[in-house]
Motif scaffolding. Structure first.
Motif, PDB file in Angstrom:
ATOM      1  N   VAL A  35       0.854  -1.188   0.000  1.00  0.00           N
ATOM      2  CA  VAL A  35       0.000   0.000   0.000  1.00  0.00           C
ATOM      3  C   VAL A  35       0.891   1.240   0.000  1.00  0.00           C
ATOM      4  CG1 VAL A  35      -1.709   1.337   1.283  1.00  0.00           C
ATOM      5  CG2 VAL A  35      -1.854  -1.174   1.221  1.00  0.00           C
ATOM      6  N   VAL A  36       0.616   2.168  -0.902  1.00  0.00           N
ATOM      7  CA  VAL A  36       1.354   3.432  -0.943  1.00  0.00           C
ATOM      8  C   VAL A  36       0.337   4.565  -0.964  1.00  0.00           C
ATOM      9  CG1 VAL A  36       3.071   4.829  -2.126  1.00  0.00           C
ATOM     10  CG2 VAL A  36       3.197   2.326  -2.273  1.00  0.00           C
ATOM     11  N   ALA A  37       0.333   5.364   0.102  1.00  0.00           N
ATOM     12  CA  ALA A  37      -0.535   6.539   0.158  1.00  0.00           C
ATOM     13  C   ALA A  37       0.317   7.768  -0.128  1.00  0.00           C
ATOM     14  CB  ALA A  37      -1.201   6.654   1.526  1.00  0.00           C
ATOM     15  N   CYS A  38       0.045   8.432  -1.238  1.00  0.00           N
ATOM     16  CA  CYS A  38       0.856   9.569  -1.687  1.00  0.00           C
ATOM     17  C   CYS A  38       0.278  10.880  -1.158  1.00  0.00           C
ATOM     18  CB  CYS A  38       0.913   9.614  -3.206  1.00  0.00           C
ATOM     19  SG  CYS A  38       1.582   8.118  -3.959  1.00  0.00           S
ATOM     20  N   PRO A  39       1.093  11.734  -0.558  1.00  0.00           N
ATOM     21  CA  PRO A  39       0.574  12.990  -0.023  1.00  0.00           C
ATOM     22  C   PRO A  39       0.372  14.036  -1.101  1.00  0.00           C
ATOM     23  CG  PRO A  39       2.932  12.878   0.322  1.00  0.00           C
ATOM     24  CD  PRO A  39       2.525  11.572  -0.327  1.00  0.00           C
ATOM     25  N   PRO A  84      -8.036  10.013   0.084  1.00  0.00           N
ATOM     26  CA  PRO A  84      -7.077  10.023   1.192  1.00  0.00           C
ATOM     27  C   PRO A  84      -6.813   8.607   1.709  1.00  0.00           C
ATOM     28  CG  PRO A  84      -9.250  10.602   1.979  1.00  0.00           C
ATOM     29  CD  PRO A  84      -9.369  10.466   0.491  1.00  0.00           C
ATOM     30  N   PRO A  85      -5.853   8.448   2.629  1.00  0.00           N
ATOM     31  CA  PRO A  85      -5.573   7.124   3.192  1.00  0.00           C
ATOM     32  C   PRO A  85      -6.772   6.454   3.852  1.00  0.00           C
ATOM     33  CG  PRO A  85      -3.791   8.634   3.697  1.00  0.00           C
ATOM     34  CD  PRO A  85      -4.885   9.462   3.076  1.00  0.00           C
ATOM     35  N   SER A  86      -7.740   7.241   4.326  1.00  0.00           N
ATOM     36  CA  SER A  86      -8.907   6.657   4.990  1.00  0.00           C
ATOM     37  C   SER A  86      -9.730   5.774   4.061  1.00  0.00           C
ATOM     38  CB  SER A  86      -9.800   7.763   5.568  1.00  0.00           C
ATOM     39  OG  SER A  86     -10.241   8.640   4.545  1.00  0.00           O
ATOM     40  N   ARG A  87      -9.477   5.814   2.753  1.00  0.00           N
ATOM     41  CA  ARG A  87     -10.187   4.955   1.818  1.00  0.00           C
ATOM     42  C   ARG A  87      -9.529   3.573   1.686  1.00  0.00           C
ATOM     43  NH1 ARG A  87     -12.522   6.991  -3.597  1.00  0.00           N
ATOM     44  NH2 ARG A  87     -13.925   5.313  -2.998  1.00  0.00           N
ATOM     45  N   MET A 136       0.855  -7.700   4.302  1.00  0.00           N
ATOM     46  CA  MET A 136       0.709  -6.327   3.824  1.00  0.00           C
ATOM     47  C   MET A 136       1.813  -5.423   4.372  1.00  0.00           C
ATOM     48  SD  MET A 136      -2.579  -3.727   4.248  1.00  0.00           S
ATOM     49  CE  MET A 136      -3.627  -5.181   4.340  1.00  0.00           C
ATOM     50  N   LEU A 137       2.411  -4.655   3.471  1.00  0.00           N
ATOM     51  CA  LEU A 137       3.343  -3.600   3.829  1.00  0.00           C
ATOM     52  C   LEU A 137       2.751  -2.284   3.360  1.00  0.00           C
ATOM     53  CD1 LEU A 137       6.075  -2.447   4.785  1.00  0.00           C
ATOM     54  CD2 LEU A 137       6.968  -2.946   2.491  1.00  0.00           C
ATOM     55  N   SER A 138       2.566  -1.338   4.279  1.00  0.00           N
ATOM     56  CA  SER A 138       1.939  -0.059   3.947  1.00  0.00           C
ATOM     57  C   SER A 138       2.910   1.083   4.163  1.00  0.00           C
ATOM     58  CB  SER A 138       0.697   0.172   4.825  1.00  0.00           C
ATOM     59  OG  SER A 138      -0.248  -0.861   4.654  1.00  0.00           O
ATOM     60  N   TYR A 139       2.883   2.030   3.250  1.00  0.00           N
ATOM     61  CA  TYR A 139       3.677   3.254   3.366  1.00  0.00           C
ATOM     62  C   TYR A 139       2.706   4.426   3.323  1.00  0.00           C
ATOM     63  CZ  TYR A 139       6.808   7.105   2.226  1.00  0.00           C
ATOM     64  OH  TYR A 139       7.491   8.285   2.239  1.00  0.00           O
ATOM     65  N   LEU A 140       2.648   5.182   4.421  1.00  0.00           N
ATOM     66  CA  LEU A 140       1.729   6.313   4.539  1.00  0.00           C
ATOM     67  C   LEU A 140       2.543   7.561   4.849  1.00  0.00           C
ATOM     68  CD1 LEU A 140      -0.970   4.604   6.811  1.00  0.00           C
ATOM     69  CD2 LEU A 140      -0.850   4.597   4.322  1.00  0.00           C
ATOM     70  N   GLU A 141       2.347   8.599   4.054  1.00  0.00           N
ATOM     71  CA  GLU A 141       3.136   9.817   4.197  1.00  0.00           C
ATOM     72  C   GLU A 141       2.227  11.040   4.215  1.00  0.00           C
ATOM     73  OE1 GLU A 141       6.645  12.333   1.835  1.00  0.00           O
ATOM     74  OE2 GLU A 141       6.191  10.270   1.249  1.00  0.00           O
ATOM     75  N   LEU A 198       5.007   1.643   7.495  1.00  0.00           N
ATOM     76  CA  LEU A 198       6.031   2.668   7.618  1.00  0.00           C
ATOM     77  C   LEU A 198       5.366   4.019   7.403  1.00  0.00           C
ATOM     78  CD1 LEU A 198       9.093   3.294   7.909  1.00  0.00           C
ATOM     79  CD2 LEU A 198       9.231   3.148   5.409  1.00  0.00           C
ATOM     80  N   LEU A 199       5.518   4.924   8.366  1.00  0.00           N
ATOM     81  CA  LEU A 199       4.867   6.225   8.323  1.00  0.00           C
ATOM     82  C   LEU A 199       5.920   7.334   8.262  1.00  0.00           C
ATOM     83  CD1 LEU A 199       2.253   5.713  11.211  1.00  0.00           C
ATOM     84  CD2 LEU A 199       2.171   4.869   8.858  1.00  0.00           C
ATOM     85  N   PHE A 200       5.592   8.399   7.538  1.00  0.00           N
ATOM     86  CA  PHE A 200       6.491   9.545   7.407  1.00  0.00           C
ATOM     87  C   PHE A 200       5.646  10.788   7.565  1.00  0.00           C
ATOM     88  CE2 PHE A 200       9.691  12.034   4.791  1.00  0.00           C
ATOM     89  CZ  PHE A 200      10.723  11.882   5.709  1.00  0.00           C
ATOM     90  N   ALA A 201       5.862  11.531   8.665  1.00  0.00           N
ATOM     91  CA  ALA A 201       4.976  12.657   8.985  1.00  0.00           C
ATOM     92  C   ALA A 201       5.781  13.813   9.561  1.00  0.00           C
ATOM     93  CB  ALA A 201       3.906  12.206   9.971  1.00  0.00           C
ATOM     94  N   ALA A 202       5.062  14.883   9.894  1.00  0.00           N
ATOM     95  CA  ALA A 202       5.704  16.068  10.463  1.00  0.00           C
ATOM     96  C   ALA A 202       6.212  15.774  11.865  1.00  0.00           C
ATOM     97  CB  ALA A 202       4.714  17.224  10.491  1.00  0.00           C
TER      98      ALA A 202
END
Length: 260
Positions: A5-9, A70-73, A88-93, A115-119
């Motif tokens: 899963v890749v959620a693109c910002p 958005p990622p919520s979908r 499952m491997l998920s990347y959320l940014e 794996l999460l990448f945030a402020a």
């Protein structure tokens, strides 16, 4: 089978394109497998074309699904792609990296890692724990104003992630807010103080429990935890049972006095 899963910002398709590039590098290992790549993105009109070009270079075992939103979908995307329940491997940014709906869906993989990448300052570890990941960590990057979070059920994966972070050479934030520069060996004293305080608060702990605490609750690695525990023993701030032998995972450490 498996799911990535890749959620693109903000409609940035860069992370998805990079994921497909990496998957393509290992295409020869996918024979007999079925890999589903779910991309969640908004606001990038050219993204379908870009991902289509990247998908054309992939082996037939890989299927790419692009869903606007958005990622919520993610729960809807998993059902639509028939990918629920797979490893499952998920990347959320981005600002929605810690979205609880997305993380709860990401945790349904068997097994699941995210794996999460945030402020900076985003409570990633708490969000991962609330979503159902048994092990989680969050590391603040000292010079980038960003935070990286990781959720998993595997100690080995968690320790490997820490080793990879240290290999980047990026400075992280230490347990007392100080910059921590990666090095083959770092001063064990700051972590020793953290582990001693943990023993004072919660009583005796095994080496395995303290190593896990260091890897999950601080920016340090497992190898740093072992050095810190050795320092505590050498300075008689903790005792061990049994008293002799290798400092193995089942050795029990007890604080000899209040934390400094």
């Amino acid at each position: 089978r498996g799911t990535v899963v890749v959620a693109c910002p903000d409609g940035d398709g860069g992370p998805a394109e990079e994921a497909l590039r990496v998957i393509g590098e290992y295409g020869d290992r996918l024979r007999g497998c079925r890999l589903t790549v779910l991309v969640l993105a908004d606001g990038a009109p050219d993204l379908p074309t870009r991902l289509g070009a990247a998908e054309a270079e992939l082996p037939p075992e890989v299927t790419v699904h692009l869903m606007p939103g958005p990622p919520s979908r993610l729960p809807v995307a998993l059902r639509a792609a028939g990918a629920a329940g797979a490893p499952m491997l998920s990347y959320l940014e981005g600002a929605d990296a810690a979205d609880p709906v997305a993380l709860s869906a990401a945790a349904t993989g068997r097994p699941a890692e995210a794996l999460l990448f945030a402020a900076a300052g985003t409570p990633l570890r708490a969000a991962l724990g609330d979503a159902g990941f048994p092990l989680s960590t969050a590391v603040e990057l000292a010079d980038a104003g960003r935070r990286i979070g990781f959720g998993t059920g595997s100690d080995r994966s968690l320790e490997a992630l820490k080793e990879e972070l240290w290999a980047t050479g990026l400075r992280m934030v230490g347990p007392h807010g100080e910059p921590l520069a990666p090095a083959p060996e770092v001063d064990p004293e700051p972590l020793a103080g953290v582990l001693l305080a943990e023993l004072v608060r919660h009583g005796p702990r095994t080496v395995t429990e303290l190593r896990r605490y260091a890897v999950t609750a601080t920016a340090y690695r497992a190898v740093d935890a072992l050095r810190a525990m050795t320092t505590l023993l050498d300075t008689a701030r903790v005792s061990r049972a049994p008293e002799q032998g290798r400092l193995g995972g089942d050795v029990l450490l007890t604080a000899a006095g209040p934390a400094a």
